[in-house]
Design a protein around this motif. Structure first.
Motif, PDB file in Angstrom:
ATOM      1  N   GLY A 187       3.871  -1.293   4.291  1.00 54.28           N
ATOM      2  CA  GLY A 187       4.841  -1.768   3.308  1.00 54.28           C
ATOM      3  C   GLY A 187       4.676  -3.253   3.012  1.00 54.28           C
ATOM      4  N   ALA A 188       4.548  -4.051   4.062  1.00 54.55           N
ATOM      5  CA  ALA A 188       4.377  -5.489   3.862  1.00 54.55           C
ATOM      6  C   ALA A 188       3.077  -5.761   3.115  1.00 54.55           C
ATOM      7  CB  ALA A 188       4.376  -6.209   5.205  1.00 54.55           C
ATOM      8  N   PHE A 189       2.047  -5.006   3.458  1.00 54.98           N
ATOM      9  CA  PHE A 189       0.759  -5.216   2.810  1.00 54.98           C
ATOM     10  C   PHE A 189       0.815  -4.820   1.331  1.00 54.98           C
ATOM     11  CE2 PHE A 189      -3.515  -4.260   1.520  1.00 54.98           C
ATOM     12  CZ  PHE A 189      -4.241  -5.297   2.073  1.00 54.98           C
ATOM     13  N   VAL A 190       1.418  -3.669   1.066  1.00 55.20           N
ATOM     14  CA  VAL A 190       1.480  -3.195  -0.321  1.00 55.20           C
ATOM     15  C   VAL A 190       2.344  -4.133  -1.176  1.00 55.20           C
ATOM     16  CG1 VAL A 190       2.378  -1.339  -1.790  1.00 55.20           C
ATOM     17  CG2 VAL A 190       0.984  -0.790   0.187  1.00 55.20           C
ATOM     18  N   THR A 191       3.435  -4.611  -0.588  1.00 53.91           N
ATOM     19  CA  THR A 191       4.280  -5.551  -1.333  1.00 53.91           C
ATOM     20  C   THR A 191       3.466  -6.782  -1.734  1.00 53.91           C
ATOM     21  OG1 THR A 191       6.114  -4.811   0.026  1.00 53.91           O
ATOM     22  CG2 THR A 191       6.483  -6.753  -1.308  1.00 53.91           C
ATOM     23  N   GLN A 192       2.638  -7.220  -0.808  1.00 54.85           N
ATOM     24  CA  GLN A 192       1.789  -8.379  -1.099  1.00 54.85           C
ATOM     25  C   GLN A 192       0.791  -8.048  -2.212  1.00 54.85           C
ATOM     26  OE1 GLN A 192       0.598 -10.194   2.574  1.00 54.85           O
ATOM     27  NE2 GLN A 192      -1.283 -10.946   1.630  1.00 54.85           N
ATOM     28  N   SER A 193       0.210  -6.850  -2.147  1.00 54.05           N
ATOM     29  CA  SER A 193      -0.734  -6.455  -3.196  1.00 54.05           C
ATOM     30  C   SER A 193      -0.041  -6.375  -4.549  1.00 54.05           C
ATOM     31  CB  SER A 193      -1.357  -5.099  -2.887  1.00 54.05           C
ATOM     32  OG  SER A 193      -1.848  -5.072  -1.586  1.00 54.05           O
ATOM     33  N   LEU A 194       1.191  -5.865  -4.552  1.00 51.74           N
ATOM     34  CA  LEU A 194       1.948  -5.787  -5.799  1.00 51.74           C
ATOM     35  C   LEU A 194       2.154  -7.186  -6.366  1.00 51.74           C
ATOM     36  CD1 LEU A 194       4.907  -3.293  -5.204  1.00 51.74           C
ATOM     37  CD2 LEU A 194       2.970  -2.991  -6.722  1.00 51.74           C
ATOM     38  N   ARG A 195       2.505  -8.086  -5.481  1.00 53.78           N
ATOM     39  CA  ARG A 195       2.748  -9.465  -5.906  1.00 53.78           C
ATOM     40  C   ARG A 195       1.468 -10.054  -6.514  1.00 53.78           C
ATOM     41  NH1 ARG A 195       6.075 -10.917  -8.086  1.00 53.78           N
ATOM     42  NH2 ARG A 195       7.826 -11.124  -6.675  1.00 53.78           N
ATOM     43  N   ASP A 196       0.325  -9.773  -5.890  1.00 59.26           N
ATOM     44  CA  ASP A 196      -0.944 -10.300  -6.412  1.00 59.26           C
ATOM     45  C   ASP A 196      -1.265  -9.701  -7.774  1.00 59.26           C
ATOM     46  OD1 ASP A 196      -1.137 -11.709  -4.124  1.00 59.26           O
ATOM     47  OD2 ASP A 196      -2.592 -10.381  -3.155  1.00 59.26           O
ATOM     48  N   GLU A 197      -1.062  -8.392  -7.890  1.00 57.94           N
ATOM     49  CA  GLU A 197      -1.461  -7.705  -9.103  1.00 57.94           C
ATOM     50  C   GLU A 197      -0.449  -7.905 -10.228  1.00 57.94           C
ATOM     51  OE1 GLU A 197      -4.071  -3.814  -9.605  1.00 57.94           O
ATOM     52  OE2 GLU A 197      -4.154  -5.441  -8.164  1.00 57.94           O
ATOM     53  N   TYR A 198       0.814  -7.992  -9.896  1.00 54.75           N
ATOM     54  CA  TYR A 198       1.862  -8.142 -10.911  1.00 54.75           C
ATOM     55  C   TYR A 198       2.673  -9.389 -10.607  1.00 54.75           C
ATOM     56  CZ  TYR A 198       0.597  -3.260 -11.498  1.00 54.75           C
ATOM     57  OH  TYR A 198      -0.117  -2.096 -11.688  1.00 54.75           O
ATOM     58  N   PRO A 199       2.055 -10.567 -10.786  1.00 51.06           N
ATOM     59  CA  PRO A 199       2.695 -11.801 -10.317  1.00 51.06           C
ATOM     60  C   PRO A 199       4.043 -12.078 -10.971  1.00 51.06           C
ATOM     61  CG  PRO A 199       0.695 -12.280 -11.562  1.00 51.06           C
ATOM     62  CD  PRO A 199       0.750 -10.811 -11.389  1.00 51.06           C
ATOM     63  N   PHE A 200       4.278 -11.515 -12.163  1.00 48.69           N
ATOM     64  CA  PHE A 200       5.523 -11.869 -12.852  1.00 48.69           C
ATOM     65  C   PHE A 200       6.549 -10.734 -12.841  1.00 48.69           C
ATOM     66  CE2 PHE A 200       2.057 -14.271 -14.847  1.00 48.69           C
ATOM     67  CZ  PHE A 200       2.385 -15.506 -14.323  1.00 48.69           C
ATOM     68  N   SER A 201       6.246  -9.663 -12.113  1.00 50.83           N
ATOM     69  CA  SER A 201       7.212  -8.564 -12.050  1.00 50.83           C
ATOM     70  C   SER A 201       8.227  -8.819 -10.945  1.00 50.83           C
ATOM     71  CB  SER A 201       6.502  -7.241 -11.763  1.00 50.83           C
ATOM     72  OG  SER A 201       5.775  -6.850 -12.886  1.00 50.83           O
ATOM     73  N   PHE A 202       9.363  -8.203 -11.108  1.00 52.51           N
ATOM     74  CA  PHE A 202      10.380  -8.334 -10.071  1.00 52.51           C
ATOM     75  C   PHE A 202      10.133  -7.293  -8.988  1.00 52.51           C
ATOM     76  CE2 PHE A 202      12.390  -9.987 -13.904  1.00 52.51           C
ATOM     77  CZ  PHE A 202      12.727 -11.250 -13.447  1.00 52.51           C
ATOM     78  N   ILE A 203      10.175  -7.743  -7.758  1.00 52.93           N
ATOM     79  CA  ILE A 203       9.968  -6.822  -6.636  1.00 52.93           C
ATOM     80  C   ILE A 203      11.174  -6.902  -5.714  1.00 52.93           C
ATOM     81  CG2 ILE A 203       8.510  -6.204  -4.690  1.00 52.93           C
ATOM     82  CD1 ILE A 203       6.198  -7.573  -6.104  1.00 52.93           C
ATOM     83  N   VAL A 204      11.846  -5.781  -5.571  1.00 50.23           N
ATOM     84  CA  VAL A 204      12.980  -5.725  -4.651  1.00 50.23           C
ATOM     85  C   VAL A 204      12.619  -4.767  -3.520  1.00 50.23           C
ATOM     86  CG1 VAL A 204      15.377  -5.038  -4.378  1.00 50.23           C
ATOM     87  CG2 VAL A 204      14.654  -6.183  -6.464  1.00 50.23           C
ATOM     88  N   ASN A 205      12.759  -5.226  -2.293  1.00 49.79           N
ATOM     89  CA  ASN A 205      12.490  -4.344  -1.164  1.00 49.79           C
ATOM     90  C   ASN A 205      13.794  -3.922  -0.522  1.00 49.79           C
ATOM     91  OD1 ASN A 205       9.820  -5.122  -1.654  1.00 49.79           O
ATOM     92  ND2 ASN A 205       9.312  -4.767   0.488  1.00 49.79           N
ATOM     93  N   GLN A 206      13.951  -2.616  -0.423  1.00 43.75           N
ATOM     94  CA  GLN A 206      15.128  -2.105   0.275  1.00 43.75           C
ATOM     95  C   GLN A 206      14.671  -1.769   1.684  1.00 43.75           C
ATOM     96  OE1 GLN A 206      15.899   1.517   1.047  1.00 43.75           O
ATOM     97  NE2 GLN A 206      17.515   0.556   2.201  1.00 43.75           N
TER      98      GLN A 206
END
Lengths: 484, 451
Positions: free
Chosen positions: B158-177
């Protein structure tokens, strides 16, 4: 889903293994009534078309194909022929084929050196080939379960040699060892030597060891026999706990087709059930799965302290259908009682490093939590792991029982067992008794003895030192401070 | 605007599946209290946000079921298979058949195995699935990741994928529940895993929604009167909370259209990068049987909810009414739960005209928060999940400090004796990584306690 391979070595290992395969089949027969070859059954069995010579696997596909003919994911090793060939002649013979076997004729003569050094070197290639063959049939091999005794020559010697080999060839695959320790009044005079020599290998090369003591098994079997209704037909005894449900005991299950139960069958069933319960959560569904790799992760705080004390409850179950919660709670209480452990130890009065509760069947999460809260005040946990509980829920109950519990404890009490073995070892070693039998084997050295003793001493010391911290005031390391 | 959900690990998959079914149950709920036109808008907004709807009719003339905008990830097969099956069985919605990724061998509660081994190995495949889902959206509103802190897959992968999301979609909002483990016993190394996960998420996610198992358990036993509480019951409570925030509603400064705007939520609730921990409190919550016999008045509900925030109480029972939003003590500490920002979601009768000014009282917020940004209110006259009136409060407050402190305490204590550390080092983590994580979380605690 992952697969596991059972490596059964020596007389004891093969006898337990034999019971294991029988009970595993019995379990799947109950769970998997449609006779479908799915992921779950695939974790211990291959599905083959036995019409072919050297049959290949029938692919799993969607997990909906019919079972044709099952082959055990096993490697059978013994340096004499008796037990294995009897196994092959029996009804279970069908689940093995001769390429899974490795036997010699002359035995290891209760000598670890003969097993480990001589046969180990002589059969190195064949052993490795037999394991490789079994491994190649798996598409995701997770774990080897090695079963052997510690007192004899083949089990302890060849068994630990195989352990080395597994570590070299399959470093990523877990190695669980079920090791049967000799009782104090064991009839093999050299058993302390064999045990200590084998222990060094277990300490260095296994991921996790489940030590089992013969005497503990005998006592549990006696306890069950007393409670069970007499099986002799014709006589009915009144008043003697008539409520026990037949065929629900942990020792139930005679070999299929053989009318006579063998003397060790009951004891071996206990160990076989241990393996089934241990793997149940990885094989079946549940709301809180425990995969095999989670066991070492949670229960082994330091690499060499990987000896786990197991207990299984209930030993049998009552015949009435209603299950009062008190009886469920009793199952949890019993699991911590001295007379239910598979070693002659008393974990309750020693220090817990970690403890796993693996529950099967009709039990809810809240039952587990209630019992943890109830039992915890009476147990000692090491100060850095006061909430050292690992819990698992598997929805498939064992055969004949509505629910069951397997506890695995990493507890310092085990140092007593090890100290006993060491004392028996030193008694012989001081006089250099029987040493020449060992040293005349090629590659065997006196240093093997001294190193093994040292290794054992250090394991004992590790556990002992931790036990000494019990009840002592703890100095906490202060947490990191943020400079403002 | 569409929101994509990632379900990570066993817990994440169970909670995610439950959230989708609660969304759908609410959508098709019988008691709505609004006109059918308004209800239609509500349903369409929800379905287009969280589900993709097939455009063409299938051969027998009926529309296909809505498909969740979700990617299911687990390192073993069982949880994913179960989620897919549950959804299929519901008959009301389903997952896209190909939008899942699983492996055969789980992470074994080992964060390092998830983060250092499984994560990099599965990165391409998972990001591909995410991309496919993103391409289906007209407008991407952001990501919600469901995961637990205790295990290995949810936390590590989860932590890794969240980081990948951040890299790939730098301007999207990411909320982790994140699901906070029970304080006793599920996984022994849960405190290590939680420390490592939270410290990493703090760098990558925009907001971290915390659900504590201990509080949820209490809600199940005291409010819902469940005798034998299972994970399913707990997941239902989480799903209820999530849904009550996420379902379409009306924000005063977002125009007159009912939406679910993840970006707006994130912007309002996490104004400062050191403060990302959000908690969700909702009221009322009761068993279905009790629902029919209960009536509530708005003033009482709001008063309770406000006190739940101030006294940091997880539910409306046993609130400590002694706690008052007072000025600081001399040592500079506050004895009540001080917030940075809150979002109040009001659902049901009379909500459009309701006065919620008691939540903009400057006394309950940190002094540096601009008064007009501290609180915002979402309103939705439609009933929610059969409740005639329901209020939810998402707060960014010091509430999470207490559980966080406990976790760090235990993890640090264990780390001092180096127990279990070898299991992490085996997969490429170092002791420095542990220390870095401890440092970054100590900073978080420090900044929350200074409010």
């Amino acid at each position: 889903m992952t697969q596991s391979i059972i490596v059964q070595v020596g007389q004891c290992g093969n006898q337990i293994g034999c019971r294991f395969w029988d009970l595993a089949l019995r379990e799947y027969a109950q769970v998997n009534k449609d006779g479908v070859y799915d992921d779950s059954i695939g974790s211990f069995f291959r599905n083959v078309d036995s019409r072919h010579e050297d049959p290949a696997n029938i692919p799993l596909g969607e997990g909906k194909g019919k079972i044709k003919s099952l082959k055990a994911r096993a490697v059978l090793v013994d340096m004499e022929e008796g037990v294995v060939s009897e196994l092959m002649k029996g009804p279970l013979g069908e689940v093995f084929d001769c390429r899974q076997l490795l036997t010699d004729v002359s035995g290891s003569g209760n000598n670890w050196a003969t097993g480990h050094k001589m046969y180990g070197s002589q059969y190195k290639e064949q052993l490795s080939e037999a394991v490789r063959r079994a491994a190649e049939f798996c598409d995701c091999l997770q774990c080897f379960f090695v079963i052997h005794s510690m007192g004899g020559g083949t089990g302890s010697g060849v068994g630990t040699r195989i352990l080395n080999l597994l570590e070299d060839d399959y470093p990523d695959v877990y190695r669980f060892v079920t090791a049967v320790y000799p009782s104090a009044e064991d009839d093999v005079i050299t058993s302390p030597y064999n045990s200590v020599l084998a222990m060094r290998e277990l300490t260095n090369h296994a991921d996790c060891v489940l030590p089992i003591e013969n005497q503990a098994l005998v006592d549990i079997v006696n306890k069950i026999t007393q409670a069970l209704p007499p099986t002799k037909s014709g006589k009915r005894v009144y008043g003697v706990s008539p409520a026990v449900k037949p065929d629900s005991a942990l020792t139930t299950g005679t070999a299929v087709g053989s009318p006579e139960e063998k003397p060790f069958d009951k004891m071996n069933n206990l160990v076989a059930n241990l393996l089934l319960n241990l793997t149940s959560s990885a094989r079946f569904e549940g709301s809180l799965n425990i995969d095999l790799n989670e066991i070492t992760m949670n229960l082994v705080p330091f690499p060499k302290m990987h000896y786990l004390v197991a207990s299984q409850t209930p030993l049998y179950c009552m015949a009435d259908v209603k299950v009062p919660p008190r009886r469920l709670d009793q199952m949890f209480s019993d699991a911590f009682a001295k007379d239910h452990q598979m070693l002659k130890v008393d974990p309750k009065h020693s220090l817990y490093l970690a403890c796993a509760l693996m529950v099967r069947g009709n039990v809810e999460l809240s039952d587990i939590r209630r019992n943890i809260d109830r039992l915890k005040p009476n147990l000692n946990f090491v100060h850095w792991n006061e909430e050292g509980w690992k819990t698992g829920l598997c929805s498939v109950a064992p055969v004949g029982q509505p629910y069951s519990l397997l506890t695995l404890a990493n507890n310092t009490c085990i140092h007593n067992t090890f100290t006993d073995i060491r004392d028996r070892f030193t008694k012989l070693f001081k006089r250099k008794a029987h040493l020449h039998h060992y040293t005349q084997v090629d590659g065997m050295d006196m240093s093997d003895f001294t190193d093994s003793l040292e290794s054992l001493n250090s394991v004992i010391a590790d556990y002992y030192n931790l036990e000494q911290t019990m009840g002592q005031p703890v100095v906490m390391e202060p947490r990191l401070q943020i400079a403002s | 605007m569409s929101v994509i959900t990632l379900q990570l690990g066993q817990c994440g998959n169970q909670v995610g599946e439950q959230t989708f079914s609660t969304l759908i149950d609410d959508v098709y709920s019988k008691s709505i209290g609004v006109s059918s036109q308004d209800n239609h808008d509500y349903i369409q907004t929800c379905l287009s946000t969280f589900f993709s709807q097939p455009e063409s009719k299938s051969r027998d003339g009926s529309f296909d079921l809505p498909k969740a905008r979700a990617v299911l990830v687990d390192m073993e097969t069982k949880a994913v298979a179960q989620s897919l099956q549950q959804a299929r069985k519901s008959g009301k919605w389903s997952y896209c058949p190909e939008q899942w990724y699983s492996q055969k061998r789980g992470s074994g509660n080992n964060w390092a195995y998830g983060y250092c081994v499984h994560g990099p190995r599965s990165q391409d495949d998972i990001m591909n699935l995410v991309r496919r889902e993103v391409e289906k959206c007209d407008r991407l509103g952001g990501f919600i990741n469901f995961l637990s802190l205790a295990g290995g897959t949810g936390s590590g992968v989860g932590a890794f994928v969240t980081q990948s999301l951040r890299d790939e979609y730098p301007f999207s909002f990411i909320v982790n529940q994140v699901v906070w483990p029970y304080s006793t016993g599920e996984v022994i190394v849960q405190n290590y895993n939680a420390v490592l996960t939270l410290s990493h998420l703090y760098d990558t996610a925009d907001a971290i929604l915390v659900m504590e198992n201990d509080s949820l358990h209490k809600i199940c036993s005291q409010l819902l009167n469940i005798k034998n509480i299972s994970f399913r019951d707990i997941n239902k409570v989480i799903a209820h909370k999530m849904t009550s925030v996420l379902q379409p509603s009306l924000a005063a400064d977002l125009g007159t259209k009912h939406t679910c705007d993840l970006g707006y939520i994130v912007e309002r609730l996490t104004p400062h990068p050191q403060h990302k921990l959000l908690t969700v409190k909702n009221i009322p919550q009761m068993s279905d049987i009790a629902k029919e016999f209960s009536t509530y008045q708005w003033p009482g509900l709001l008063k309770n909810l406000r006190q739940m925030l101030i006294a940091d109480s997880p539910m409306e029972e046993g609130i400590n009414w002694e706690v008052k939003p007072a000025t600081r003590t001399e040592s500079g500490h506050t004895c009540f739960n001080r917030s940075i920002s809150t979002l109040l979601v009001l659902r049901g009768k009379e909500t459009l005209s309701l006065d919620a000014s008691m939540f903009s009282d400057p006394n309950i917020y940190a002094p540096w928060v601009p008064q007009d940004l501290a609180s915002c209110v979402f309103r939705q006259p439609r009933w929610f999940c059969g409740y005639e009136k329901a209020a939810t409060l998402v707060g960014n407050s010091s509430a999470s400090v207490k559980p966080l402190n406990k976790i760090i305490d235990k993890a640090w204590n264990m780390f001092a004796s180096r127990a279990y550390v070898h299991q992490y080092l085996k997969h490429g983590l170092t002791e420095e990584d542990f220390l870095d994580s401890f440092v970054s979380l100590e900073k978080v605690i420090d900044s929350y306690t200074k409010l």
